[in-house]
Design an enzyme around this catalytic site. Sequence first.
Site, PDB file in Angstrom:
ATOM      1  N   SER A 172      60.068  92.305 -61.454  1.00 41.71           N
ATOM      2  CA  SER A 172      59.195  93.161 -60.631  1.00 41.71           C
ATOM      3  C   SER A 172      59.769  94.572 -60.504  1.00 41.71           C
ATOM      4  O   SER A 172      59.010  95.549 -60.444  1.00 41.71           O
ATOM      5  CB  SER A 172      58.954  92.540 -59.251  1.00 41.71           C
ATOM      6  OG  SER A 172      60.104  92.581 -58.452  1.00 41.71           O
ATOM      7  N   MET A 229      71.608  88.957 -63.922  1.00 39.46           N
ATOM      8  CA  MET A 229      72.386  88.003 -63.131  1.00 39.46           C
ATOM      9  C   MET A 229      73.707  87.596 -63.789  1.00 39.46           C
ATOM     10  O   MET A 229      74.117  86.438 -63.705  1.00 39.46           O
ATOM     11  CB  MET A 229      71.528  86.749 -62.853  1.00 39.46           C
ATOM     12  CG  MET A 229      70.251  87.058 -62.100  1.00 39.46           C
ATOM     13  SD  MET A 229      70.535  87.913 -60.526  1.00 39.46           S
ATOM     14  CE  MET A 229      71.216  86.562 -59.563  1.00 39.46           C
ATOM     15  N   HIS A 246      70.595  96.355 -55.579  1.00 43.14           N
ATOM     16  CA  HIS A 246      71.093  95.171 -54.868  1.00 43.14           C
ATOM     17  C   HIS A 246      70.303  95.016 -53.568  1.00 43.14           C
ATOM     18  O   HIS A 246      70.097  96.001 -52.848  1.00 43.14           O
ATOM     19  CB  HIS A 246      72.590  95.335 -54.562  1.00 43.14           C
ATOM     20  CG  HIS A 246      73.145  94.148 -53.862  1.00 43.14           C
ATOM     21  ND1 HIS A 246      73.419  92.964 -54.509  1.00 43.14           N
ATOM     22  CD2 HIS A 246      73.435  93.934 -52.553  1.00 43.14           C
ATOM     23  CE1 HIS A 246      73.872  92.082 -53.637  1.00 43.14           C
ATOM     24  NE2 HIS A 246      73.898  92.644 -52.444  1.00 43.14           N
TER      25      HIS A 246
END
Length: 199
Positions: A15, A93, A112
Amino acid sequence: MNKVRVGVLASGRGSNLDALIAAAKAPDYPAQIVLVISNNPDAGALAKAQDAGIATVVVDHRPYKGDREAHERAIDAALKAADVELVALAGYMRVLTPVLVDAWAGRMLNIHPSLLPDHPGLDTHQRAIDAGDIEHGCTVHWVTLGVDEGPIMGQARVHVLPDDSEQSLAARVLAEEHKLYPACLGQAAARLRAAGKAS
Ligand code: GRF
């Protein structure tokens, strides 16, 4: 106007990538997304990039069997082959080694989902609730070796509401991420250009 060439690294739904792609459509936005790389062949981010006509590369980490440096050398080679000038981590990740961090020092941003230095790492929204924080949010920072530790470029804040769940809080933070990241990436690209460090 020459736009700064950006490579995005993403492992998941994408997104934030979508928000960057949308921002980069503006003629006066100083960056363009030229490549999306994922370590996850099933990442939604790859489909989003393909829908937008952006080149994608999968560098699956699993065949590297724990050789993190070799995996990152392959990513670095793909970035350089596409003449990338600035890298945006968007839900990537994997913990980075010096191979990528050093190669892209001053040219790699991360987003973050917390107000760093509070809540580095995972499960940030639940941890903000558990800590009784009254404010939470997101941070865009330059990437250094320490995880979620690099110099902060921008932050956006939301109030933590008394009846917030992890999901409701995450949704409000994510909406802020989608504004903050395009703004910071645009600033970073403009600064690189002004410093004569981009085309
Ligand atoms: C975002 O919350 C981002 O802050 C974090 O990972 C999530 C990625 O979401 N680093 P998406 O893939 O951009 O939707």
